[in-house]
Design a protein around this motif. Structure first.
Motif, short mmCIF file in Angstrom:
data_model
loop_
_atom_site.label_atom_id
_atom_site.label_comp_id
_atom_site.label_asym_id
_atom_site.label_seq_id
_atom_site.Cartn_x
_atom_site.Cartn_y
_atom_site.Cartn_z
N THR A 15 5.42 -43.30 32.57
CA THR A 15 6.73 -43.82 32.19
C THR A 15 6.58 -45.30 31.80
OG1 THR A 15 7.83 -42.30 33.70
CG2 THR A 15 9.11 -44.19 32.94
N ILE A 16 6.88 -45.62 30.55
CA ILE A 16 6.68 -46.95 30.00
C ILE A 16 7.61 -47.96 30.67
CG2 ILE A 16 6.82 -48.33 27.88
CD1 ILE A 16 6.17 -45.68 26.38
N GLY A 39 -9.63 -40.20 29.58
CA GLY A 39 -10.04 -39.07 28.74
C GLY A 39 -8.89 -38.21 28.28
N ASP A 40 -7.70 -38.36 28.89
CA ASP A 40 -6.53 -37.62 28.44
C ASP A 40 -6.03 -38.17 27.10
OD1 ASP A 40 -6.41 -35.92 30.62
OD2 ASP A 40 -5.09 -37.23 31.77
N ARG A 41 -5.51 -37.30 26.27
CA ARG A 41 -4.88 -37.72 25.02
C ARG A 41 -3.37 -37.80 25.24
NH1 ARG A 41 -6.21 -37.96 19.69
NH2 ARG A 41 -8.22 -36.96 20.05
N VAL A 42 -2.77 -38.89 24.75
CA VAL A 42 -1.33 -39.10 24.94
C VAL A 42 -0.68 -39.47 23.62
CG1 VAL A 42 -1.57 -39.81 27.35
CG2 VAL A 42 -1.66 -41.54 25.54
N ALA A 43 0.63 -39.28 23.57
CA ALA A 43 1.44 -39.73 22.44
C ALA A 43 2.78 -40.18 23.00
CB ALA A 43 1.63 -38.60 21.43
N ALA A 44 3.42 -41.11 22.32
CA ALA A 44 4.73 -41.59 22.73
C ALA A 44 5.81 -40.82 21.99
CB ALA A 44 4.87 -43.08 22.46
N GLY A 72 12.89 -47.50 28.26
CA GLY A 72 14.25 -46.98 28.32
C GLY A 72 14.55 -45.95 27.27
N ASP A 73 13.81 -45.99 26.15
CA ASP A 73 14.01 -45.03 25.07
C ASP A 73 12.83 -44.07 24.91
OD1 ASP A 73 16.48 -46.13 24.35
OD2 ASP A 73 15.50 -47.65 23.12
N ASP A 74 11.62 -44.59 25.04
CA ASP A 74 10.41 -43.81 24.77
C ASP A 74 9.51 -43.79 25.99
OD1 ASP A 74 11.37 -43.91 22.07
OD2 ASP A 74 10.42 -45.89 21.89
N THR A 75 8.64 -42.81 26.04
CA THR A 75 7.64 -42.77 27.10
C THR A 75 6.43 -41.98 26.63
OG1 THR A 75 7.39 -42.51 29.50
CG2 THR A 75 8.42 -40.68 28.31
N ASP A 80 15.05 -39.86 40.75
CA ASP A 80 14.46 -40.94 41.55
C ASP A 80 13.37 -41.70 40.80
OD1 ASP A 80 16.07 -40.21 43.68
OD2 ASP A 80 14.63 -38.71 44.37
N GLU A 81 13.07 -41.29 39.56
CA GLU A 81 12.07 -42.02 38.78
C GLU A 81 12.68 -43.30 38.22
OE1 GLU A 81 8.65 -39.75 36.84
OE2 GLU A 81 10.46 -38.76 36.12
N ASP A 82 11.79 -44.23 37.79
CA ASP A 82 12.26 -45.48 37.19
C ASP A 82 13.08 -45.22 35.93
OD1 ASP A 82 10.98 -47.79 38.77
OD2 ASP A 82 9.34 -46.39 38.49
N LEU A 83 12.67 -44.26 35.15
CA LEU A 83 13.42 -43.87 33.98
C LEU A 83 13.79 -42.40 34.17
CD1 LEU A 83 14.47 -44.49 31.13
CD2 LEU A 83 12.25 -43.81 30.23
#
Length: 455
Positions: A143-144, A168-173, A221-224, A262-265
Motif C-alpha cells: 500500500t503506497i 523478485g516479484d513483479r508489480v504494477a500500480a 490514497g488513489d493508487d497502490t 484496518d489498513e492504512d488505505l
C-alpha cells in the motif's frame, strides 16, 4: 522412435501429478493445516450455511398442581448462507523444442529434463496460495504511502498494512477504485524494511526498489501496488494484475467489520473478487450479525499503537475464542510471524520460558505451547499481529488438488511461432469459515526483532 504426445502426457502424469499434490499440501504452514472441503463447492461458487442466532426456546419452569409446567415458546436458530466465489489459480511453465529432441528416445531422460521447471512450479504455486491466505484478497503487493514520480524506481509503502511482497516479484500500480493501470510493470530488486529517514529508522514505512522506472506518476490514497506475475510484456492490462482476482485471506475472515477497514488505505469493494467488502455477501457490521464477527483486540481500537506482548494478552485472546465464541480448546492454534513467535517464546511462565515447551506439528513445523496448544509462525503472516484460530471452523474450499490441464487430451502445447512447448497446472480454491466468533486477532504487538521473508 520419437516420443508421441500421448507418451509426453503419460510421463507428466505418472511422474509428477501425485507428487505435485502431495507437495502442495505439505509445502506451507497454513496450507498443511487447513481442512480441504469439496462437498460445498458447486460450479463457480461455494455456499456455506451459517448460524446467526441461537434458539431462544429454552427455559426452566416450576410444576403447578393443576396444569403442570408451562413449556417455553417454541423457537429456532436463525440461519444465513455465506456465498464464496471460487478463485482460479494457474501456473505455467515451458520447455524448448531442442531440449525435447535431445531426449526424444528416452522417456526417463525427458522427464528429468522437466524436473527443473516442474519442481519450480511445485514450490511456487503453494507459496503464492499461502501468501494469499495471509492477505485481504484485494491482490495488493504493498500500500503506497507517498506520491511517486514518473521516473522513480523507489516506492515508499506502509509497513503496518499487509505486506508480503518479496524480492523478485513483479508489480504494477493501479487505481484502487477502478483498477486503471498506472505506468508499466517492474520487478522488485530490493526491500528496505523500516527505512531510514534523516538518519532515523522509520517504524511505519518500507522502501521498495524496482528494476525499472515506472513511467507515470501515482499518488497515495488513489493508487497502490498489485502483484503482476501474469503480465506478458511491460504494460499490463487489468487481467494481468492480481487486483480483484485473489481469494479471501485470514485477515478478511477473522475481523469484526468490513474487509480491509484496518489498513492504512481502506480496501475498495471493487478490489475484491466478488465486488463486495462484506464477508461472503453477509454484512458483519449490520445489527444482529454480531455472532459472525471475530474478536479483535487493538491498542486502542484503530490507533495502531504498538504494545508489548504479555501472557495476560495472549490469555485474553485465548479465552475470547473459547468463552465468548464457544471454540473447542483442542482445536485452537496460535500463529504469527517469526519475530513475534520469537518474542512469545521468551515470555516466562513461572520459572520457565514458553520456548521450553516445544511440539512438532503435522508437516514437521515446530511450535511452542501456550495453554497446552501449539503456537507457531508462518513466513507470510503479517507483522505485529497474533491470531488464535479455531481450525475446525476454517476450510479450504476446492474441487480437487492441482491438476494438469489436458482437456483436449494433450498436456504439452506448442507455443505459437516458437519451437517450445508449455504445460499448465490449475486449481479452483477459496478460503472460507463455518463460524467466525471462534477466532481472535490480537493486533499492534511489538516484537523484539523482525525476521522477514524476502525471497
Amino acid at each position: 522412435m520419437a516420443l508421441t504426445g500421448t507418451e509426453f502426457a503419460d510421463a507428466l502424469k505418472i511422474y509428477y501429478l501425485d507428487p505435485l499434490n502431495d507437495q502442495v499440501y505439505r509445502a506451507t504452514v497454513m496450507l498443511d493445516m487447513l481442512e480441504k472441503n469439496s462437498e460445498d463447492v458447486e460450479g463457480s461458487h461455494a455456499y456455506v450455511p451459517l448460524i446467526t442466532a441461537r434458539n431462544p426456546g429454552v427455559g426452566s419452569r416450576k410444576d403447578t398442581a393443576t396444569s403442570g409446567p408451562k413449556l417455553p415458546t417454541a423457537g429456532n436458530q436463525t440461519y444465513d448462507a455465506a456465498t464464496f466465489k471460487m478463485a482460479l489459480h494457474y501456473g505455467r511453465a515451458s520447455i524448448s523444442g531442442p531440449v525435447m529432441r535431445q531426449s526424444k528416445t528416452n522417456r526417463g531422460a525427458f522427464t528429468k529434463a522437466l524436473d527443473v521447471e516442474m519442481k519450480g512450479l511445485m514450490e511456487r504455486l503453494p507459496e503464492d496460495l499461502n501468501r494469499q491466505i495471509w492477505a485481504f484478497g484485494n491482490g495488493r503487493a504493498a500500500t503506497i504511502s507517498t506520491t511517486v514520480g514518473a521516473t522513480s524506481t523507489q516506492v515508499e509503502v506502509y509497513s503496518s498494512s499487509v505486506f508480503n511482497l518479496k524480492i523478485g516479484d513483479r508489480v504494477a500500480a493501479a487505481d484502487v477504485s477502478d483498477g486503471t493501470i498506472i505506468g508499466t510493470s517492474a520487478v522488485v530488486t530490493n526491500i528496505e524494511r523500516d527505512m531510514t529517514i534523516a538518519g532515523v529508522a522509520s517504524t511505519t514505512l518500507h522502501r521498495v526498489t524496482l528494476g525499472a522506472t515506472i513511467g507515470a506518476a501515482f499518488t497515495t490514497g488513489d493508487d497502490t501496488l498489485y502483484f503482476a506475475g501474469g503480465v506478458s510484456g511491460s504494460t499490463p492490462t487489468s487481467e494481468d494484475i492480481s487486483r480483484a482476482q485473489e481469494m479471501y485471506g485470514i485477515p478478511s475472515l477473522v475481523d469484526d467489520g468490513a474487509m480491509g477497514a484496518d489498513e492504512d488505505l481502506a480496501t475498495a469493494a471493487l478490489e475484491m473478487l466478488d465486488g463486495s467488502l462484506s464477508m461472503g455477501n453477509i454484512d458483519r457490521t449490520a445489527a444482529g450479525n454480531a455472532i459472525i464477527r471475530s474478536t479483535v483486540l487493538q491498542n486502542p481500537d484503530g490507533a495502531g499503537t504498538l504494545r508489548p506482548v504479555t501472557t495476560a494478552l495472549l490469555e485474553q485472546g485465548f479465552l475470547s475464542c473459547s468463552v465468548k465464541g464457544g471454540a473447542k480448546e483442542d482445536s485452537l492454534i496460535g500463529i504469527t510471524n517469526a519475530g513475534l513467535w520469537t518474542t512469545i517464546g521468551l515470555l516466562s511462565v513461572g520459572d520457565r520460558r514458553l520456548n521450553d515447551y516445544k511440539a512438532t506439528l503435522p508437516g514437521g513445523w515446530r511450535a511452542i505451547e501456550f495453554n497446552g496448544r501449539p503456537v507457531t509462525y508462518d513466513r507470510d503472516c503479517p507483522r505485529h499481529v497474533f491470531w488464535w484460530l479455531h481450525m475446525k471452523d476454517l476450510m479450504l474450499l476446492t474441487q480437487s488438488g492441482y491438476e494438469l490441464m489436458d482437456e483436449d487430451g494433450k498436456v504439452l502445447h506448442r507455443l505459437s511461432d516458437r519451437d517450445a512447448y508449455e504445460f499448465t497446472l490449475y486449481r479452483d480454491v477459496q478460503l472460507a469459515a463455518r463460524r467466525f466468533n471462534t477466532h481472535c486477532k490480537i493486533d499492534d504487538l511489538q516484537a523484539v526483532n523482525n525476521v522477514e521473508a524476502d525471497v
